[in-house]
Design a protein around this motif. Structure first.
Motif, PDB file in Angstrom:
ATOM      1  N   GLN A  77       0.561  -1.032  -0.098  1.00  0.00           N
ATOM      2  CA  GLN A  77      -0.451  -0.103  -0.298  1.00  0.00           C
ATOM      3  C   GLN A  77       0.896   1.947  -0.453  1.00  0.00           C
ATOM      4  OE1 GLN A  77      -3.086   0.038  -0.626  1.00  0.00           O
ATOM      5  NE2 GLN A  77      -3.845   1.923   0.600  1.00  0.00           N
ATOM      6  N   GLY A  78       1.845   1.362   0.803  1.00  0.00           N
ATOM      7  CA  GLY A  78       2.676   2.521   0.617  1.00  0.00           C
ATOM      8  C   GLY A  78       3.469   2.735  -0.480  1.00  0.00           C
ATOM      9  N   GLN A  79       4.077   1.168  -1.187  1.00  0.00           N
ATOM     10  CA  GLN A  79       4.307   1.810  -2.783  1.00  0.00           C
ATOM     11  C   GLN A  79       3.345   1.152  -4.701  1.00  0.00           C
ATOM     12  OE1 GLN A  79       7.807   1.860  -2.598  1.00  0.00           O
ATOM     13  NE2 GLN A  79       7.867   1.888  -0.330  1.00  0.00           N
ATOM     14  N   LEU A  80       2.788   0.499  -3.744  1.00  0.00           N
ATOM     15  CA  LEU A  80       2.284   0.667  -5.483  1.00  0.00           C
ATOM     16  C   LEU A  80       1.342   1.828  -5.587  1.00  0.00           C
ATOM     17  CD1 LEU A  80       2.108  -3.547  -5.886  1.00  0.00           C
ATOM     18  CD2 LEU A  80       3.484  -1.340  -6.280  1.00  0.00           C
ATOM     19  N   SER A  81       0.878   2.252  -6.912  1.00  0.00           N
ATOM     20  CA  SER A  81      -0.464   3.009  -7.252  1.00  0.00           C
ATOM     21  C   SER A  81      -1.808   2.663  -6.813  1.00  0.00           C
ATOM     22  CB  SER A  81      -0.073   4.061  -8.370  1.00  0.00           C
ATOM     23  OG  SER A  81      -0.226   2.697  -9.493  1.00  0.00           O
ATOM     24  N   CYS A  82      -1.700   1.676  -6.565  1.00  0.00           N
ATOM     25  CA  CYS A  82      -3.388   0.872  -6.890  1.00  0.00           C
ATOM     26  C   CYS A  82      -3.907   1.090  -5.277  1.00  0.00           C
ATOM     27  CB  CYS A  82      -3.332   0.100  -7.171  1.00  0.00           C
ATOM     28  SG  CYS A  82      -2.627  -1.750  -6.662  1.00  0.00           S
ATOM     29  N   ASP A  83      -5.201   0.971  -5.045  1.00  0.00           N
ATOM     30  CA  ASP A  83      -5.291   0.361  -3.951  1.00  0.00           C
ATOM     31  C   ASP A  83      -4.970  -0.657  -2.937  1.00  0.00           C
ATOM     32  OD1 ASP A  83      -7.052   0.765  -1.108  1.00  0.00           O
ATOM     33  OD2 ASP A  83      -8.193   2.089  -1.902  1.00  0.00           O
ATOM     34  N   VAL A  84      -4.241  -1.153  -2.567  1.00  0.00           N
ATOM     35  CA  VAL A  84      -4.321  -2.309  -2.374  1.00  0.00           C
ATOM     36  C   VAL A  84      -5.310  -3.023  -1.093  1.00  0.00           C
ATOM     37  CG1 VAL A  84      -2.383  -4.472  -1.586  1.00  0.00           C
ATOM     38  CG2 VAL A  84      -2.380  -2.356  -2.684  1.00  0.00           C
ATOM     39  N   ARG A  85      -5.475  -2.280  -0.540  1.00  0.00           N
ATOM     40  CA  ARG A  85      -7.122  -2.458   0.622  1.00  0.00           C
ATOM     41  C   ARG A  85      -8.011  -2.973  -0.216  1.00  0.00           C
ATOM     42  NH1 ARG A  85      -7.423   3.139   3.486  1.00  0.00           N
ATOM     43  NH2 ARG A  85      -6.903   3.026   1.345  1.00  0.00           N
ATOM     44  N   LYS A  86      -8.622  -2.565  -1.754  1.00  0.00           N
ATOM     45  CA  LYS A  86      -8.953  -3.657  -2.437  1.00  0.00           C
ATOM     46  C   LYS A  86      -9.380  -4.983  -2.757  1.00  0.00           C
ATOM     47  CE  LYS A  86     -11.533  -0.871  -5.198  1.00  0.00           C
ATOM     48  NZ  LYS A  86     -11.997   0.472  -6.239  1.00  0.00           N
ATOM     49  N   LEU A  87      -7.727  -5.087  -2.875  1.00  0.00           N
ATOM     50  CA  LEU A  87      -7.718  -6.891  -2.787  1.00  0.00           C
ATOM     51  C   LEU A  87      -8.982  -7.708  -1.803  1.00  0.00           C
ATOM     52  CD1 LEU A  87      -3.635  -7.118  -3.285  1.00  0.00           C
ATOM     53  CD2 LEU A  87      -5.562  -7.632  -5.243  1.00  0.00           C
ATOM     54  N   PHE A 137      -6.782   8.565  -6.082  1.00  0.00           N
ATOM     55  CA  PHE A 137      -6.372   9.094  -5.307  1.00  0.00           C
ATOM     56  C   PHE A 137      -6.474   9.864  -4.101  1.00  0.00           C
ATOM     57  CE2 PHE A 137      -6.726   9.159 -10.017  1.00  0.00           C
ATOM     58  CZ  PHE A 137      -6.107   9.623 -10.804  1.00  0.00           C
ATOM     59  N   ASN A 138      -6.835   8.522  -3.748  1.00  0.00           N
ATOM     60  CA  ASN A 138      -6.886   9.187  -2.005  1.00  0.00           C
ATOM     61  C   ASN A 138      -6.969   8.114  -1.253  1.00  0.00           C
ATOM     62  OD1 ASN A 138      -9.117   6.785  -2.655  1.00  0.00           O
ATOM     63  ND2 ASN A 138     -10.453   8.402  -2.505  1.00  0.00           N
ATOM     64  N   LYS A 139      -5.773   7.245  -1.303  1.00  0.00           N
ATOM     65  CA  LYS A 139      -5.168   5.894  -0.328  1.00  0.00           C
ATOM     66  C   LYS A 139      -4.238   6.416   0.428  1.00  0.00           C
ATOM     67  CE  LYS A 139      -1.744   3.351  -1.767  1.00  0.00           C
ATOM     68  NZ  LYS A 139      -0.843   2.722  -2.878  1.00  0.00           N
TER      69      LYS A 139
END
Length: 322
Positions: free
Chosen positions: A40-50, A217-219
C-alpha cells in the motif's frame, strides 16, 4: 522451460480456443504480516481493495512519478500477495521493491515454481475442475497455491505450481495458442503492459491506469504519489493511451515511435501484436493529435486506424483545473 510451457509449445494451434503460456512473466511473492501495508505504501493502486476485487493492476513509480514497474496483483490471503510482472523488468522490479522492504515484516521471493496460462471460459472450466475449484462468479478463485483470475467472460488468467498445471493441461487435452493471443487480448481491453524498453517513460495516467483501478487518488502516500496526484487535480494530461490498427503484419517493438503526417514523433508504442492480416497496438500519444484527428503512422510509414478505447477517460484530465 517449465513442463507446462513445454507441453503447450508442443501443441500450438492458432485456431484453438485461447490457452496461451505466460512464459514471459514471473511471479514475485510478497508474504508476511505487513504484506498489504508494505505494498500500500509503494504501489499506485489501493491494495486494500484486493480483499474485494481479488486482482488489480498497480505500478511502482520513481520519485518523479514515472513507472519503473507494473504488476498484476493477486490476493491469496492477508499474508500472501502475488505480483505478476514481465520478465524483461522482473529483476529490477524485485530489486526496487526489496530496497523499500527492510523496515517491514515481509519476505520477497521469485515464485519460479509457478507457471501461468491465459485461457478462455471453456478452458478455464476444465482447469477449475482439475484444480477442484468451485466457480461461483467471483473475480478470483484461490486454492492453496493456485489462482484463477477472471477478467471477463472471454479471458481468465491461471497460475499454479508447474507440475500441477502441466497435469491439468494434459488431462484437459488443451492445445496451446501463440503468445500474441495474450497480447491481443490485453490490447483489445486497453490494458497496459510495461517492458524494459518503456520503463520510466510514462506516468500512470498516460497509460490509463486510473480507468482500470490501477491508481488511487485518496489512499495516501506512496512513492511518486505527489506527482501523480498533482497531475490529476491540478495539471493537464497531455498524453494518453489509445488503440490503433495497422493493415499489415509488422513486428513493432515497445517504445517504437508513432509519427504524424509531418513526420514528427508524437507517440510511443506500449504493446503490439499481429493477427494473420493486421497489427494491433496500444500507444501513448499526444492528446492534441487525437483531438485534431491527426493521421498517425508507424516509423515504417504504415498508416494507422484509430480504434478508441473499451472504457471512457475522464475529459477533465485534459482540461485546465484552475
Amino acid at each position: 522451460m517449465n513442463q507446462s510451457y513445454d507441453r503447450l509449445a508442443q501443441h500450438l494451434d492458432s485456431n484453438a480456443p485461447l490457452c496461451t503460456a505466460l512464459s514471459s512473466y514471473r511471479i514475485i511473492e510478497v508474504s508476511g504480516v505487513d504484506s498489504e501495508k508494505f505494498l500500500q505504501g509503494q504501489l499506485s493502486c489501493d491494495v486494500r481493495k484486493l480483499t474485494e476485487v481479488g486482482h488489480i493492476p498497480g505500478s511502482h513509480c520513481n520519485i518523479k512519478g514515472h513507472m519503473i514497474s507494473l504488476f498484476r496483483l493477486f490476493y491469496l490471503d492477508a499474508q500472501k500477495i502475488w505480483l505478476r510482472v514481465h520478465e524483461s523488468i522482473a529483476q529490477s522490479a524485485f530489486d526496487n521493491l526489496k530496497k523499500y522492504s527492510v523496515f517491514s515484516k515481509v519476505t520477497l521471493r521469485f515464485a519460479d515454481e509457478l507457471s501461468g496460462v491465459a485461457v478462455d471460459a471453456s478452458n478455464s472450466r476444465k482447469l477449475c475442475v482439475c484444480f477442484e475449484i468451485n466457480t461461483d462468479h467471483k473475480p478470483l478463485y484461490v486454492k492453496e497455491d493456485s489462482v484463477v483470475a477472471v477478467y471477463d467472460e472471454a479471458l481468465y488468467e491461471v497460475w499454479a505450481e508447474d507440475s500441477i498445471l502441466a497435469t491439468c493441461l494434459e488431462a484437459g487435452k488443451l492445445k496451446g495458442t501463440p503468445e500474441s493471443h495474450w497480447d491481443l487480448a490485453n490490447i483489445e481491453r486497453g490494458l497496459v503492459d510495461l517492458r524494459a524498453e518503456t520503463q520510466e517513460h510514462f506516468i500512470p495516467q498516460m497509460t490509463n491506469l486510473q480507468a482500470v483501478e490501477g491508481v488511487s487518488f485518496n489512499k495516501g502516500c506512496y512513492t511518486g504519489q505527489e506527482i501523480v496526484t498533482r497531475l490529476q487535480h491540478r495539471g493537464i494530461l497531455k498524453k494518453a493511451m489509445y488503440r490503433f490498427t495497422a493493415p499489415s503484419v509488422e513486428a513493432v517493438a515497445p517504445g517504437s515511435e508513432l509519427m504524424n503526417s509531418e513526420g514528427v514523433a508524437v507517440g510511443a508504442v506500449v504493446l503490439a501484436a499481429s493477427t494473420e492480416s493486421e497489427t494491433q497496438l496500444l500507444a501513448v500519444v499526444q492528446q492534441s493529435q487525437i483531438d485534431a484527428g491527426e493521421s498517425l503512422k508507424l516509423a515504417s510509414g504504415t498508416e494507422l486506424s484509430f480504434n478508441g478505447l473499451p472504457y471512457e477517460l475522464d475529459p477533465m484530465l485534459f482540461e485546465k483545473k484552475r
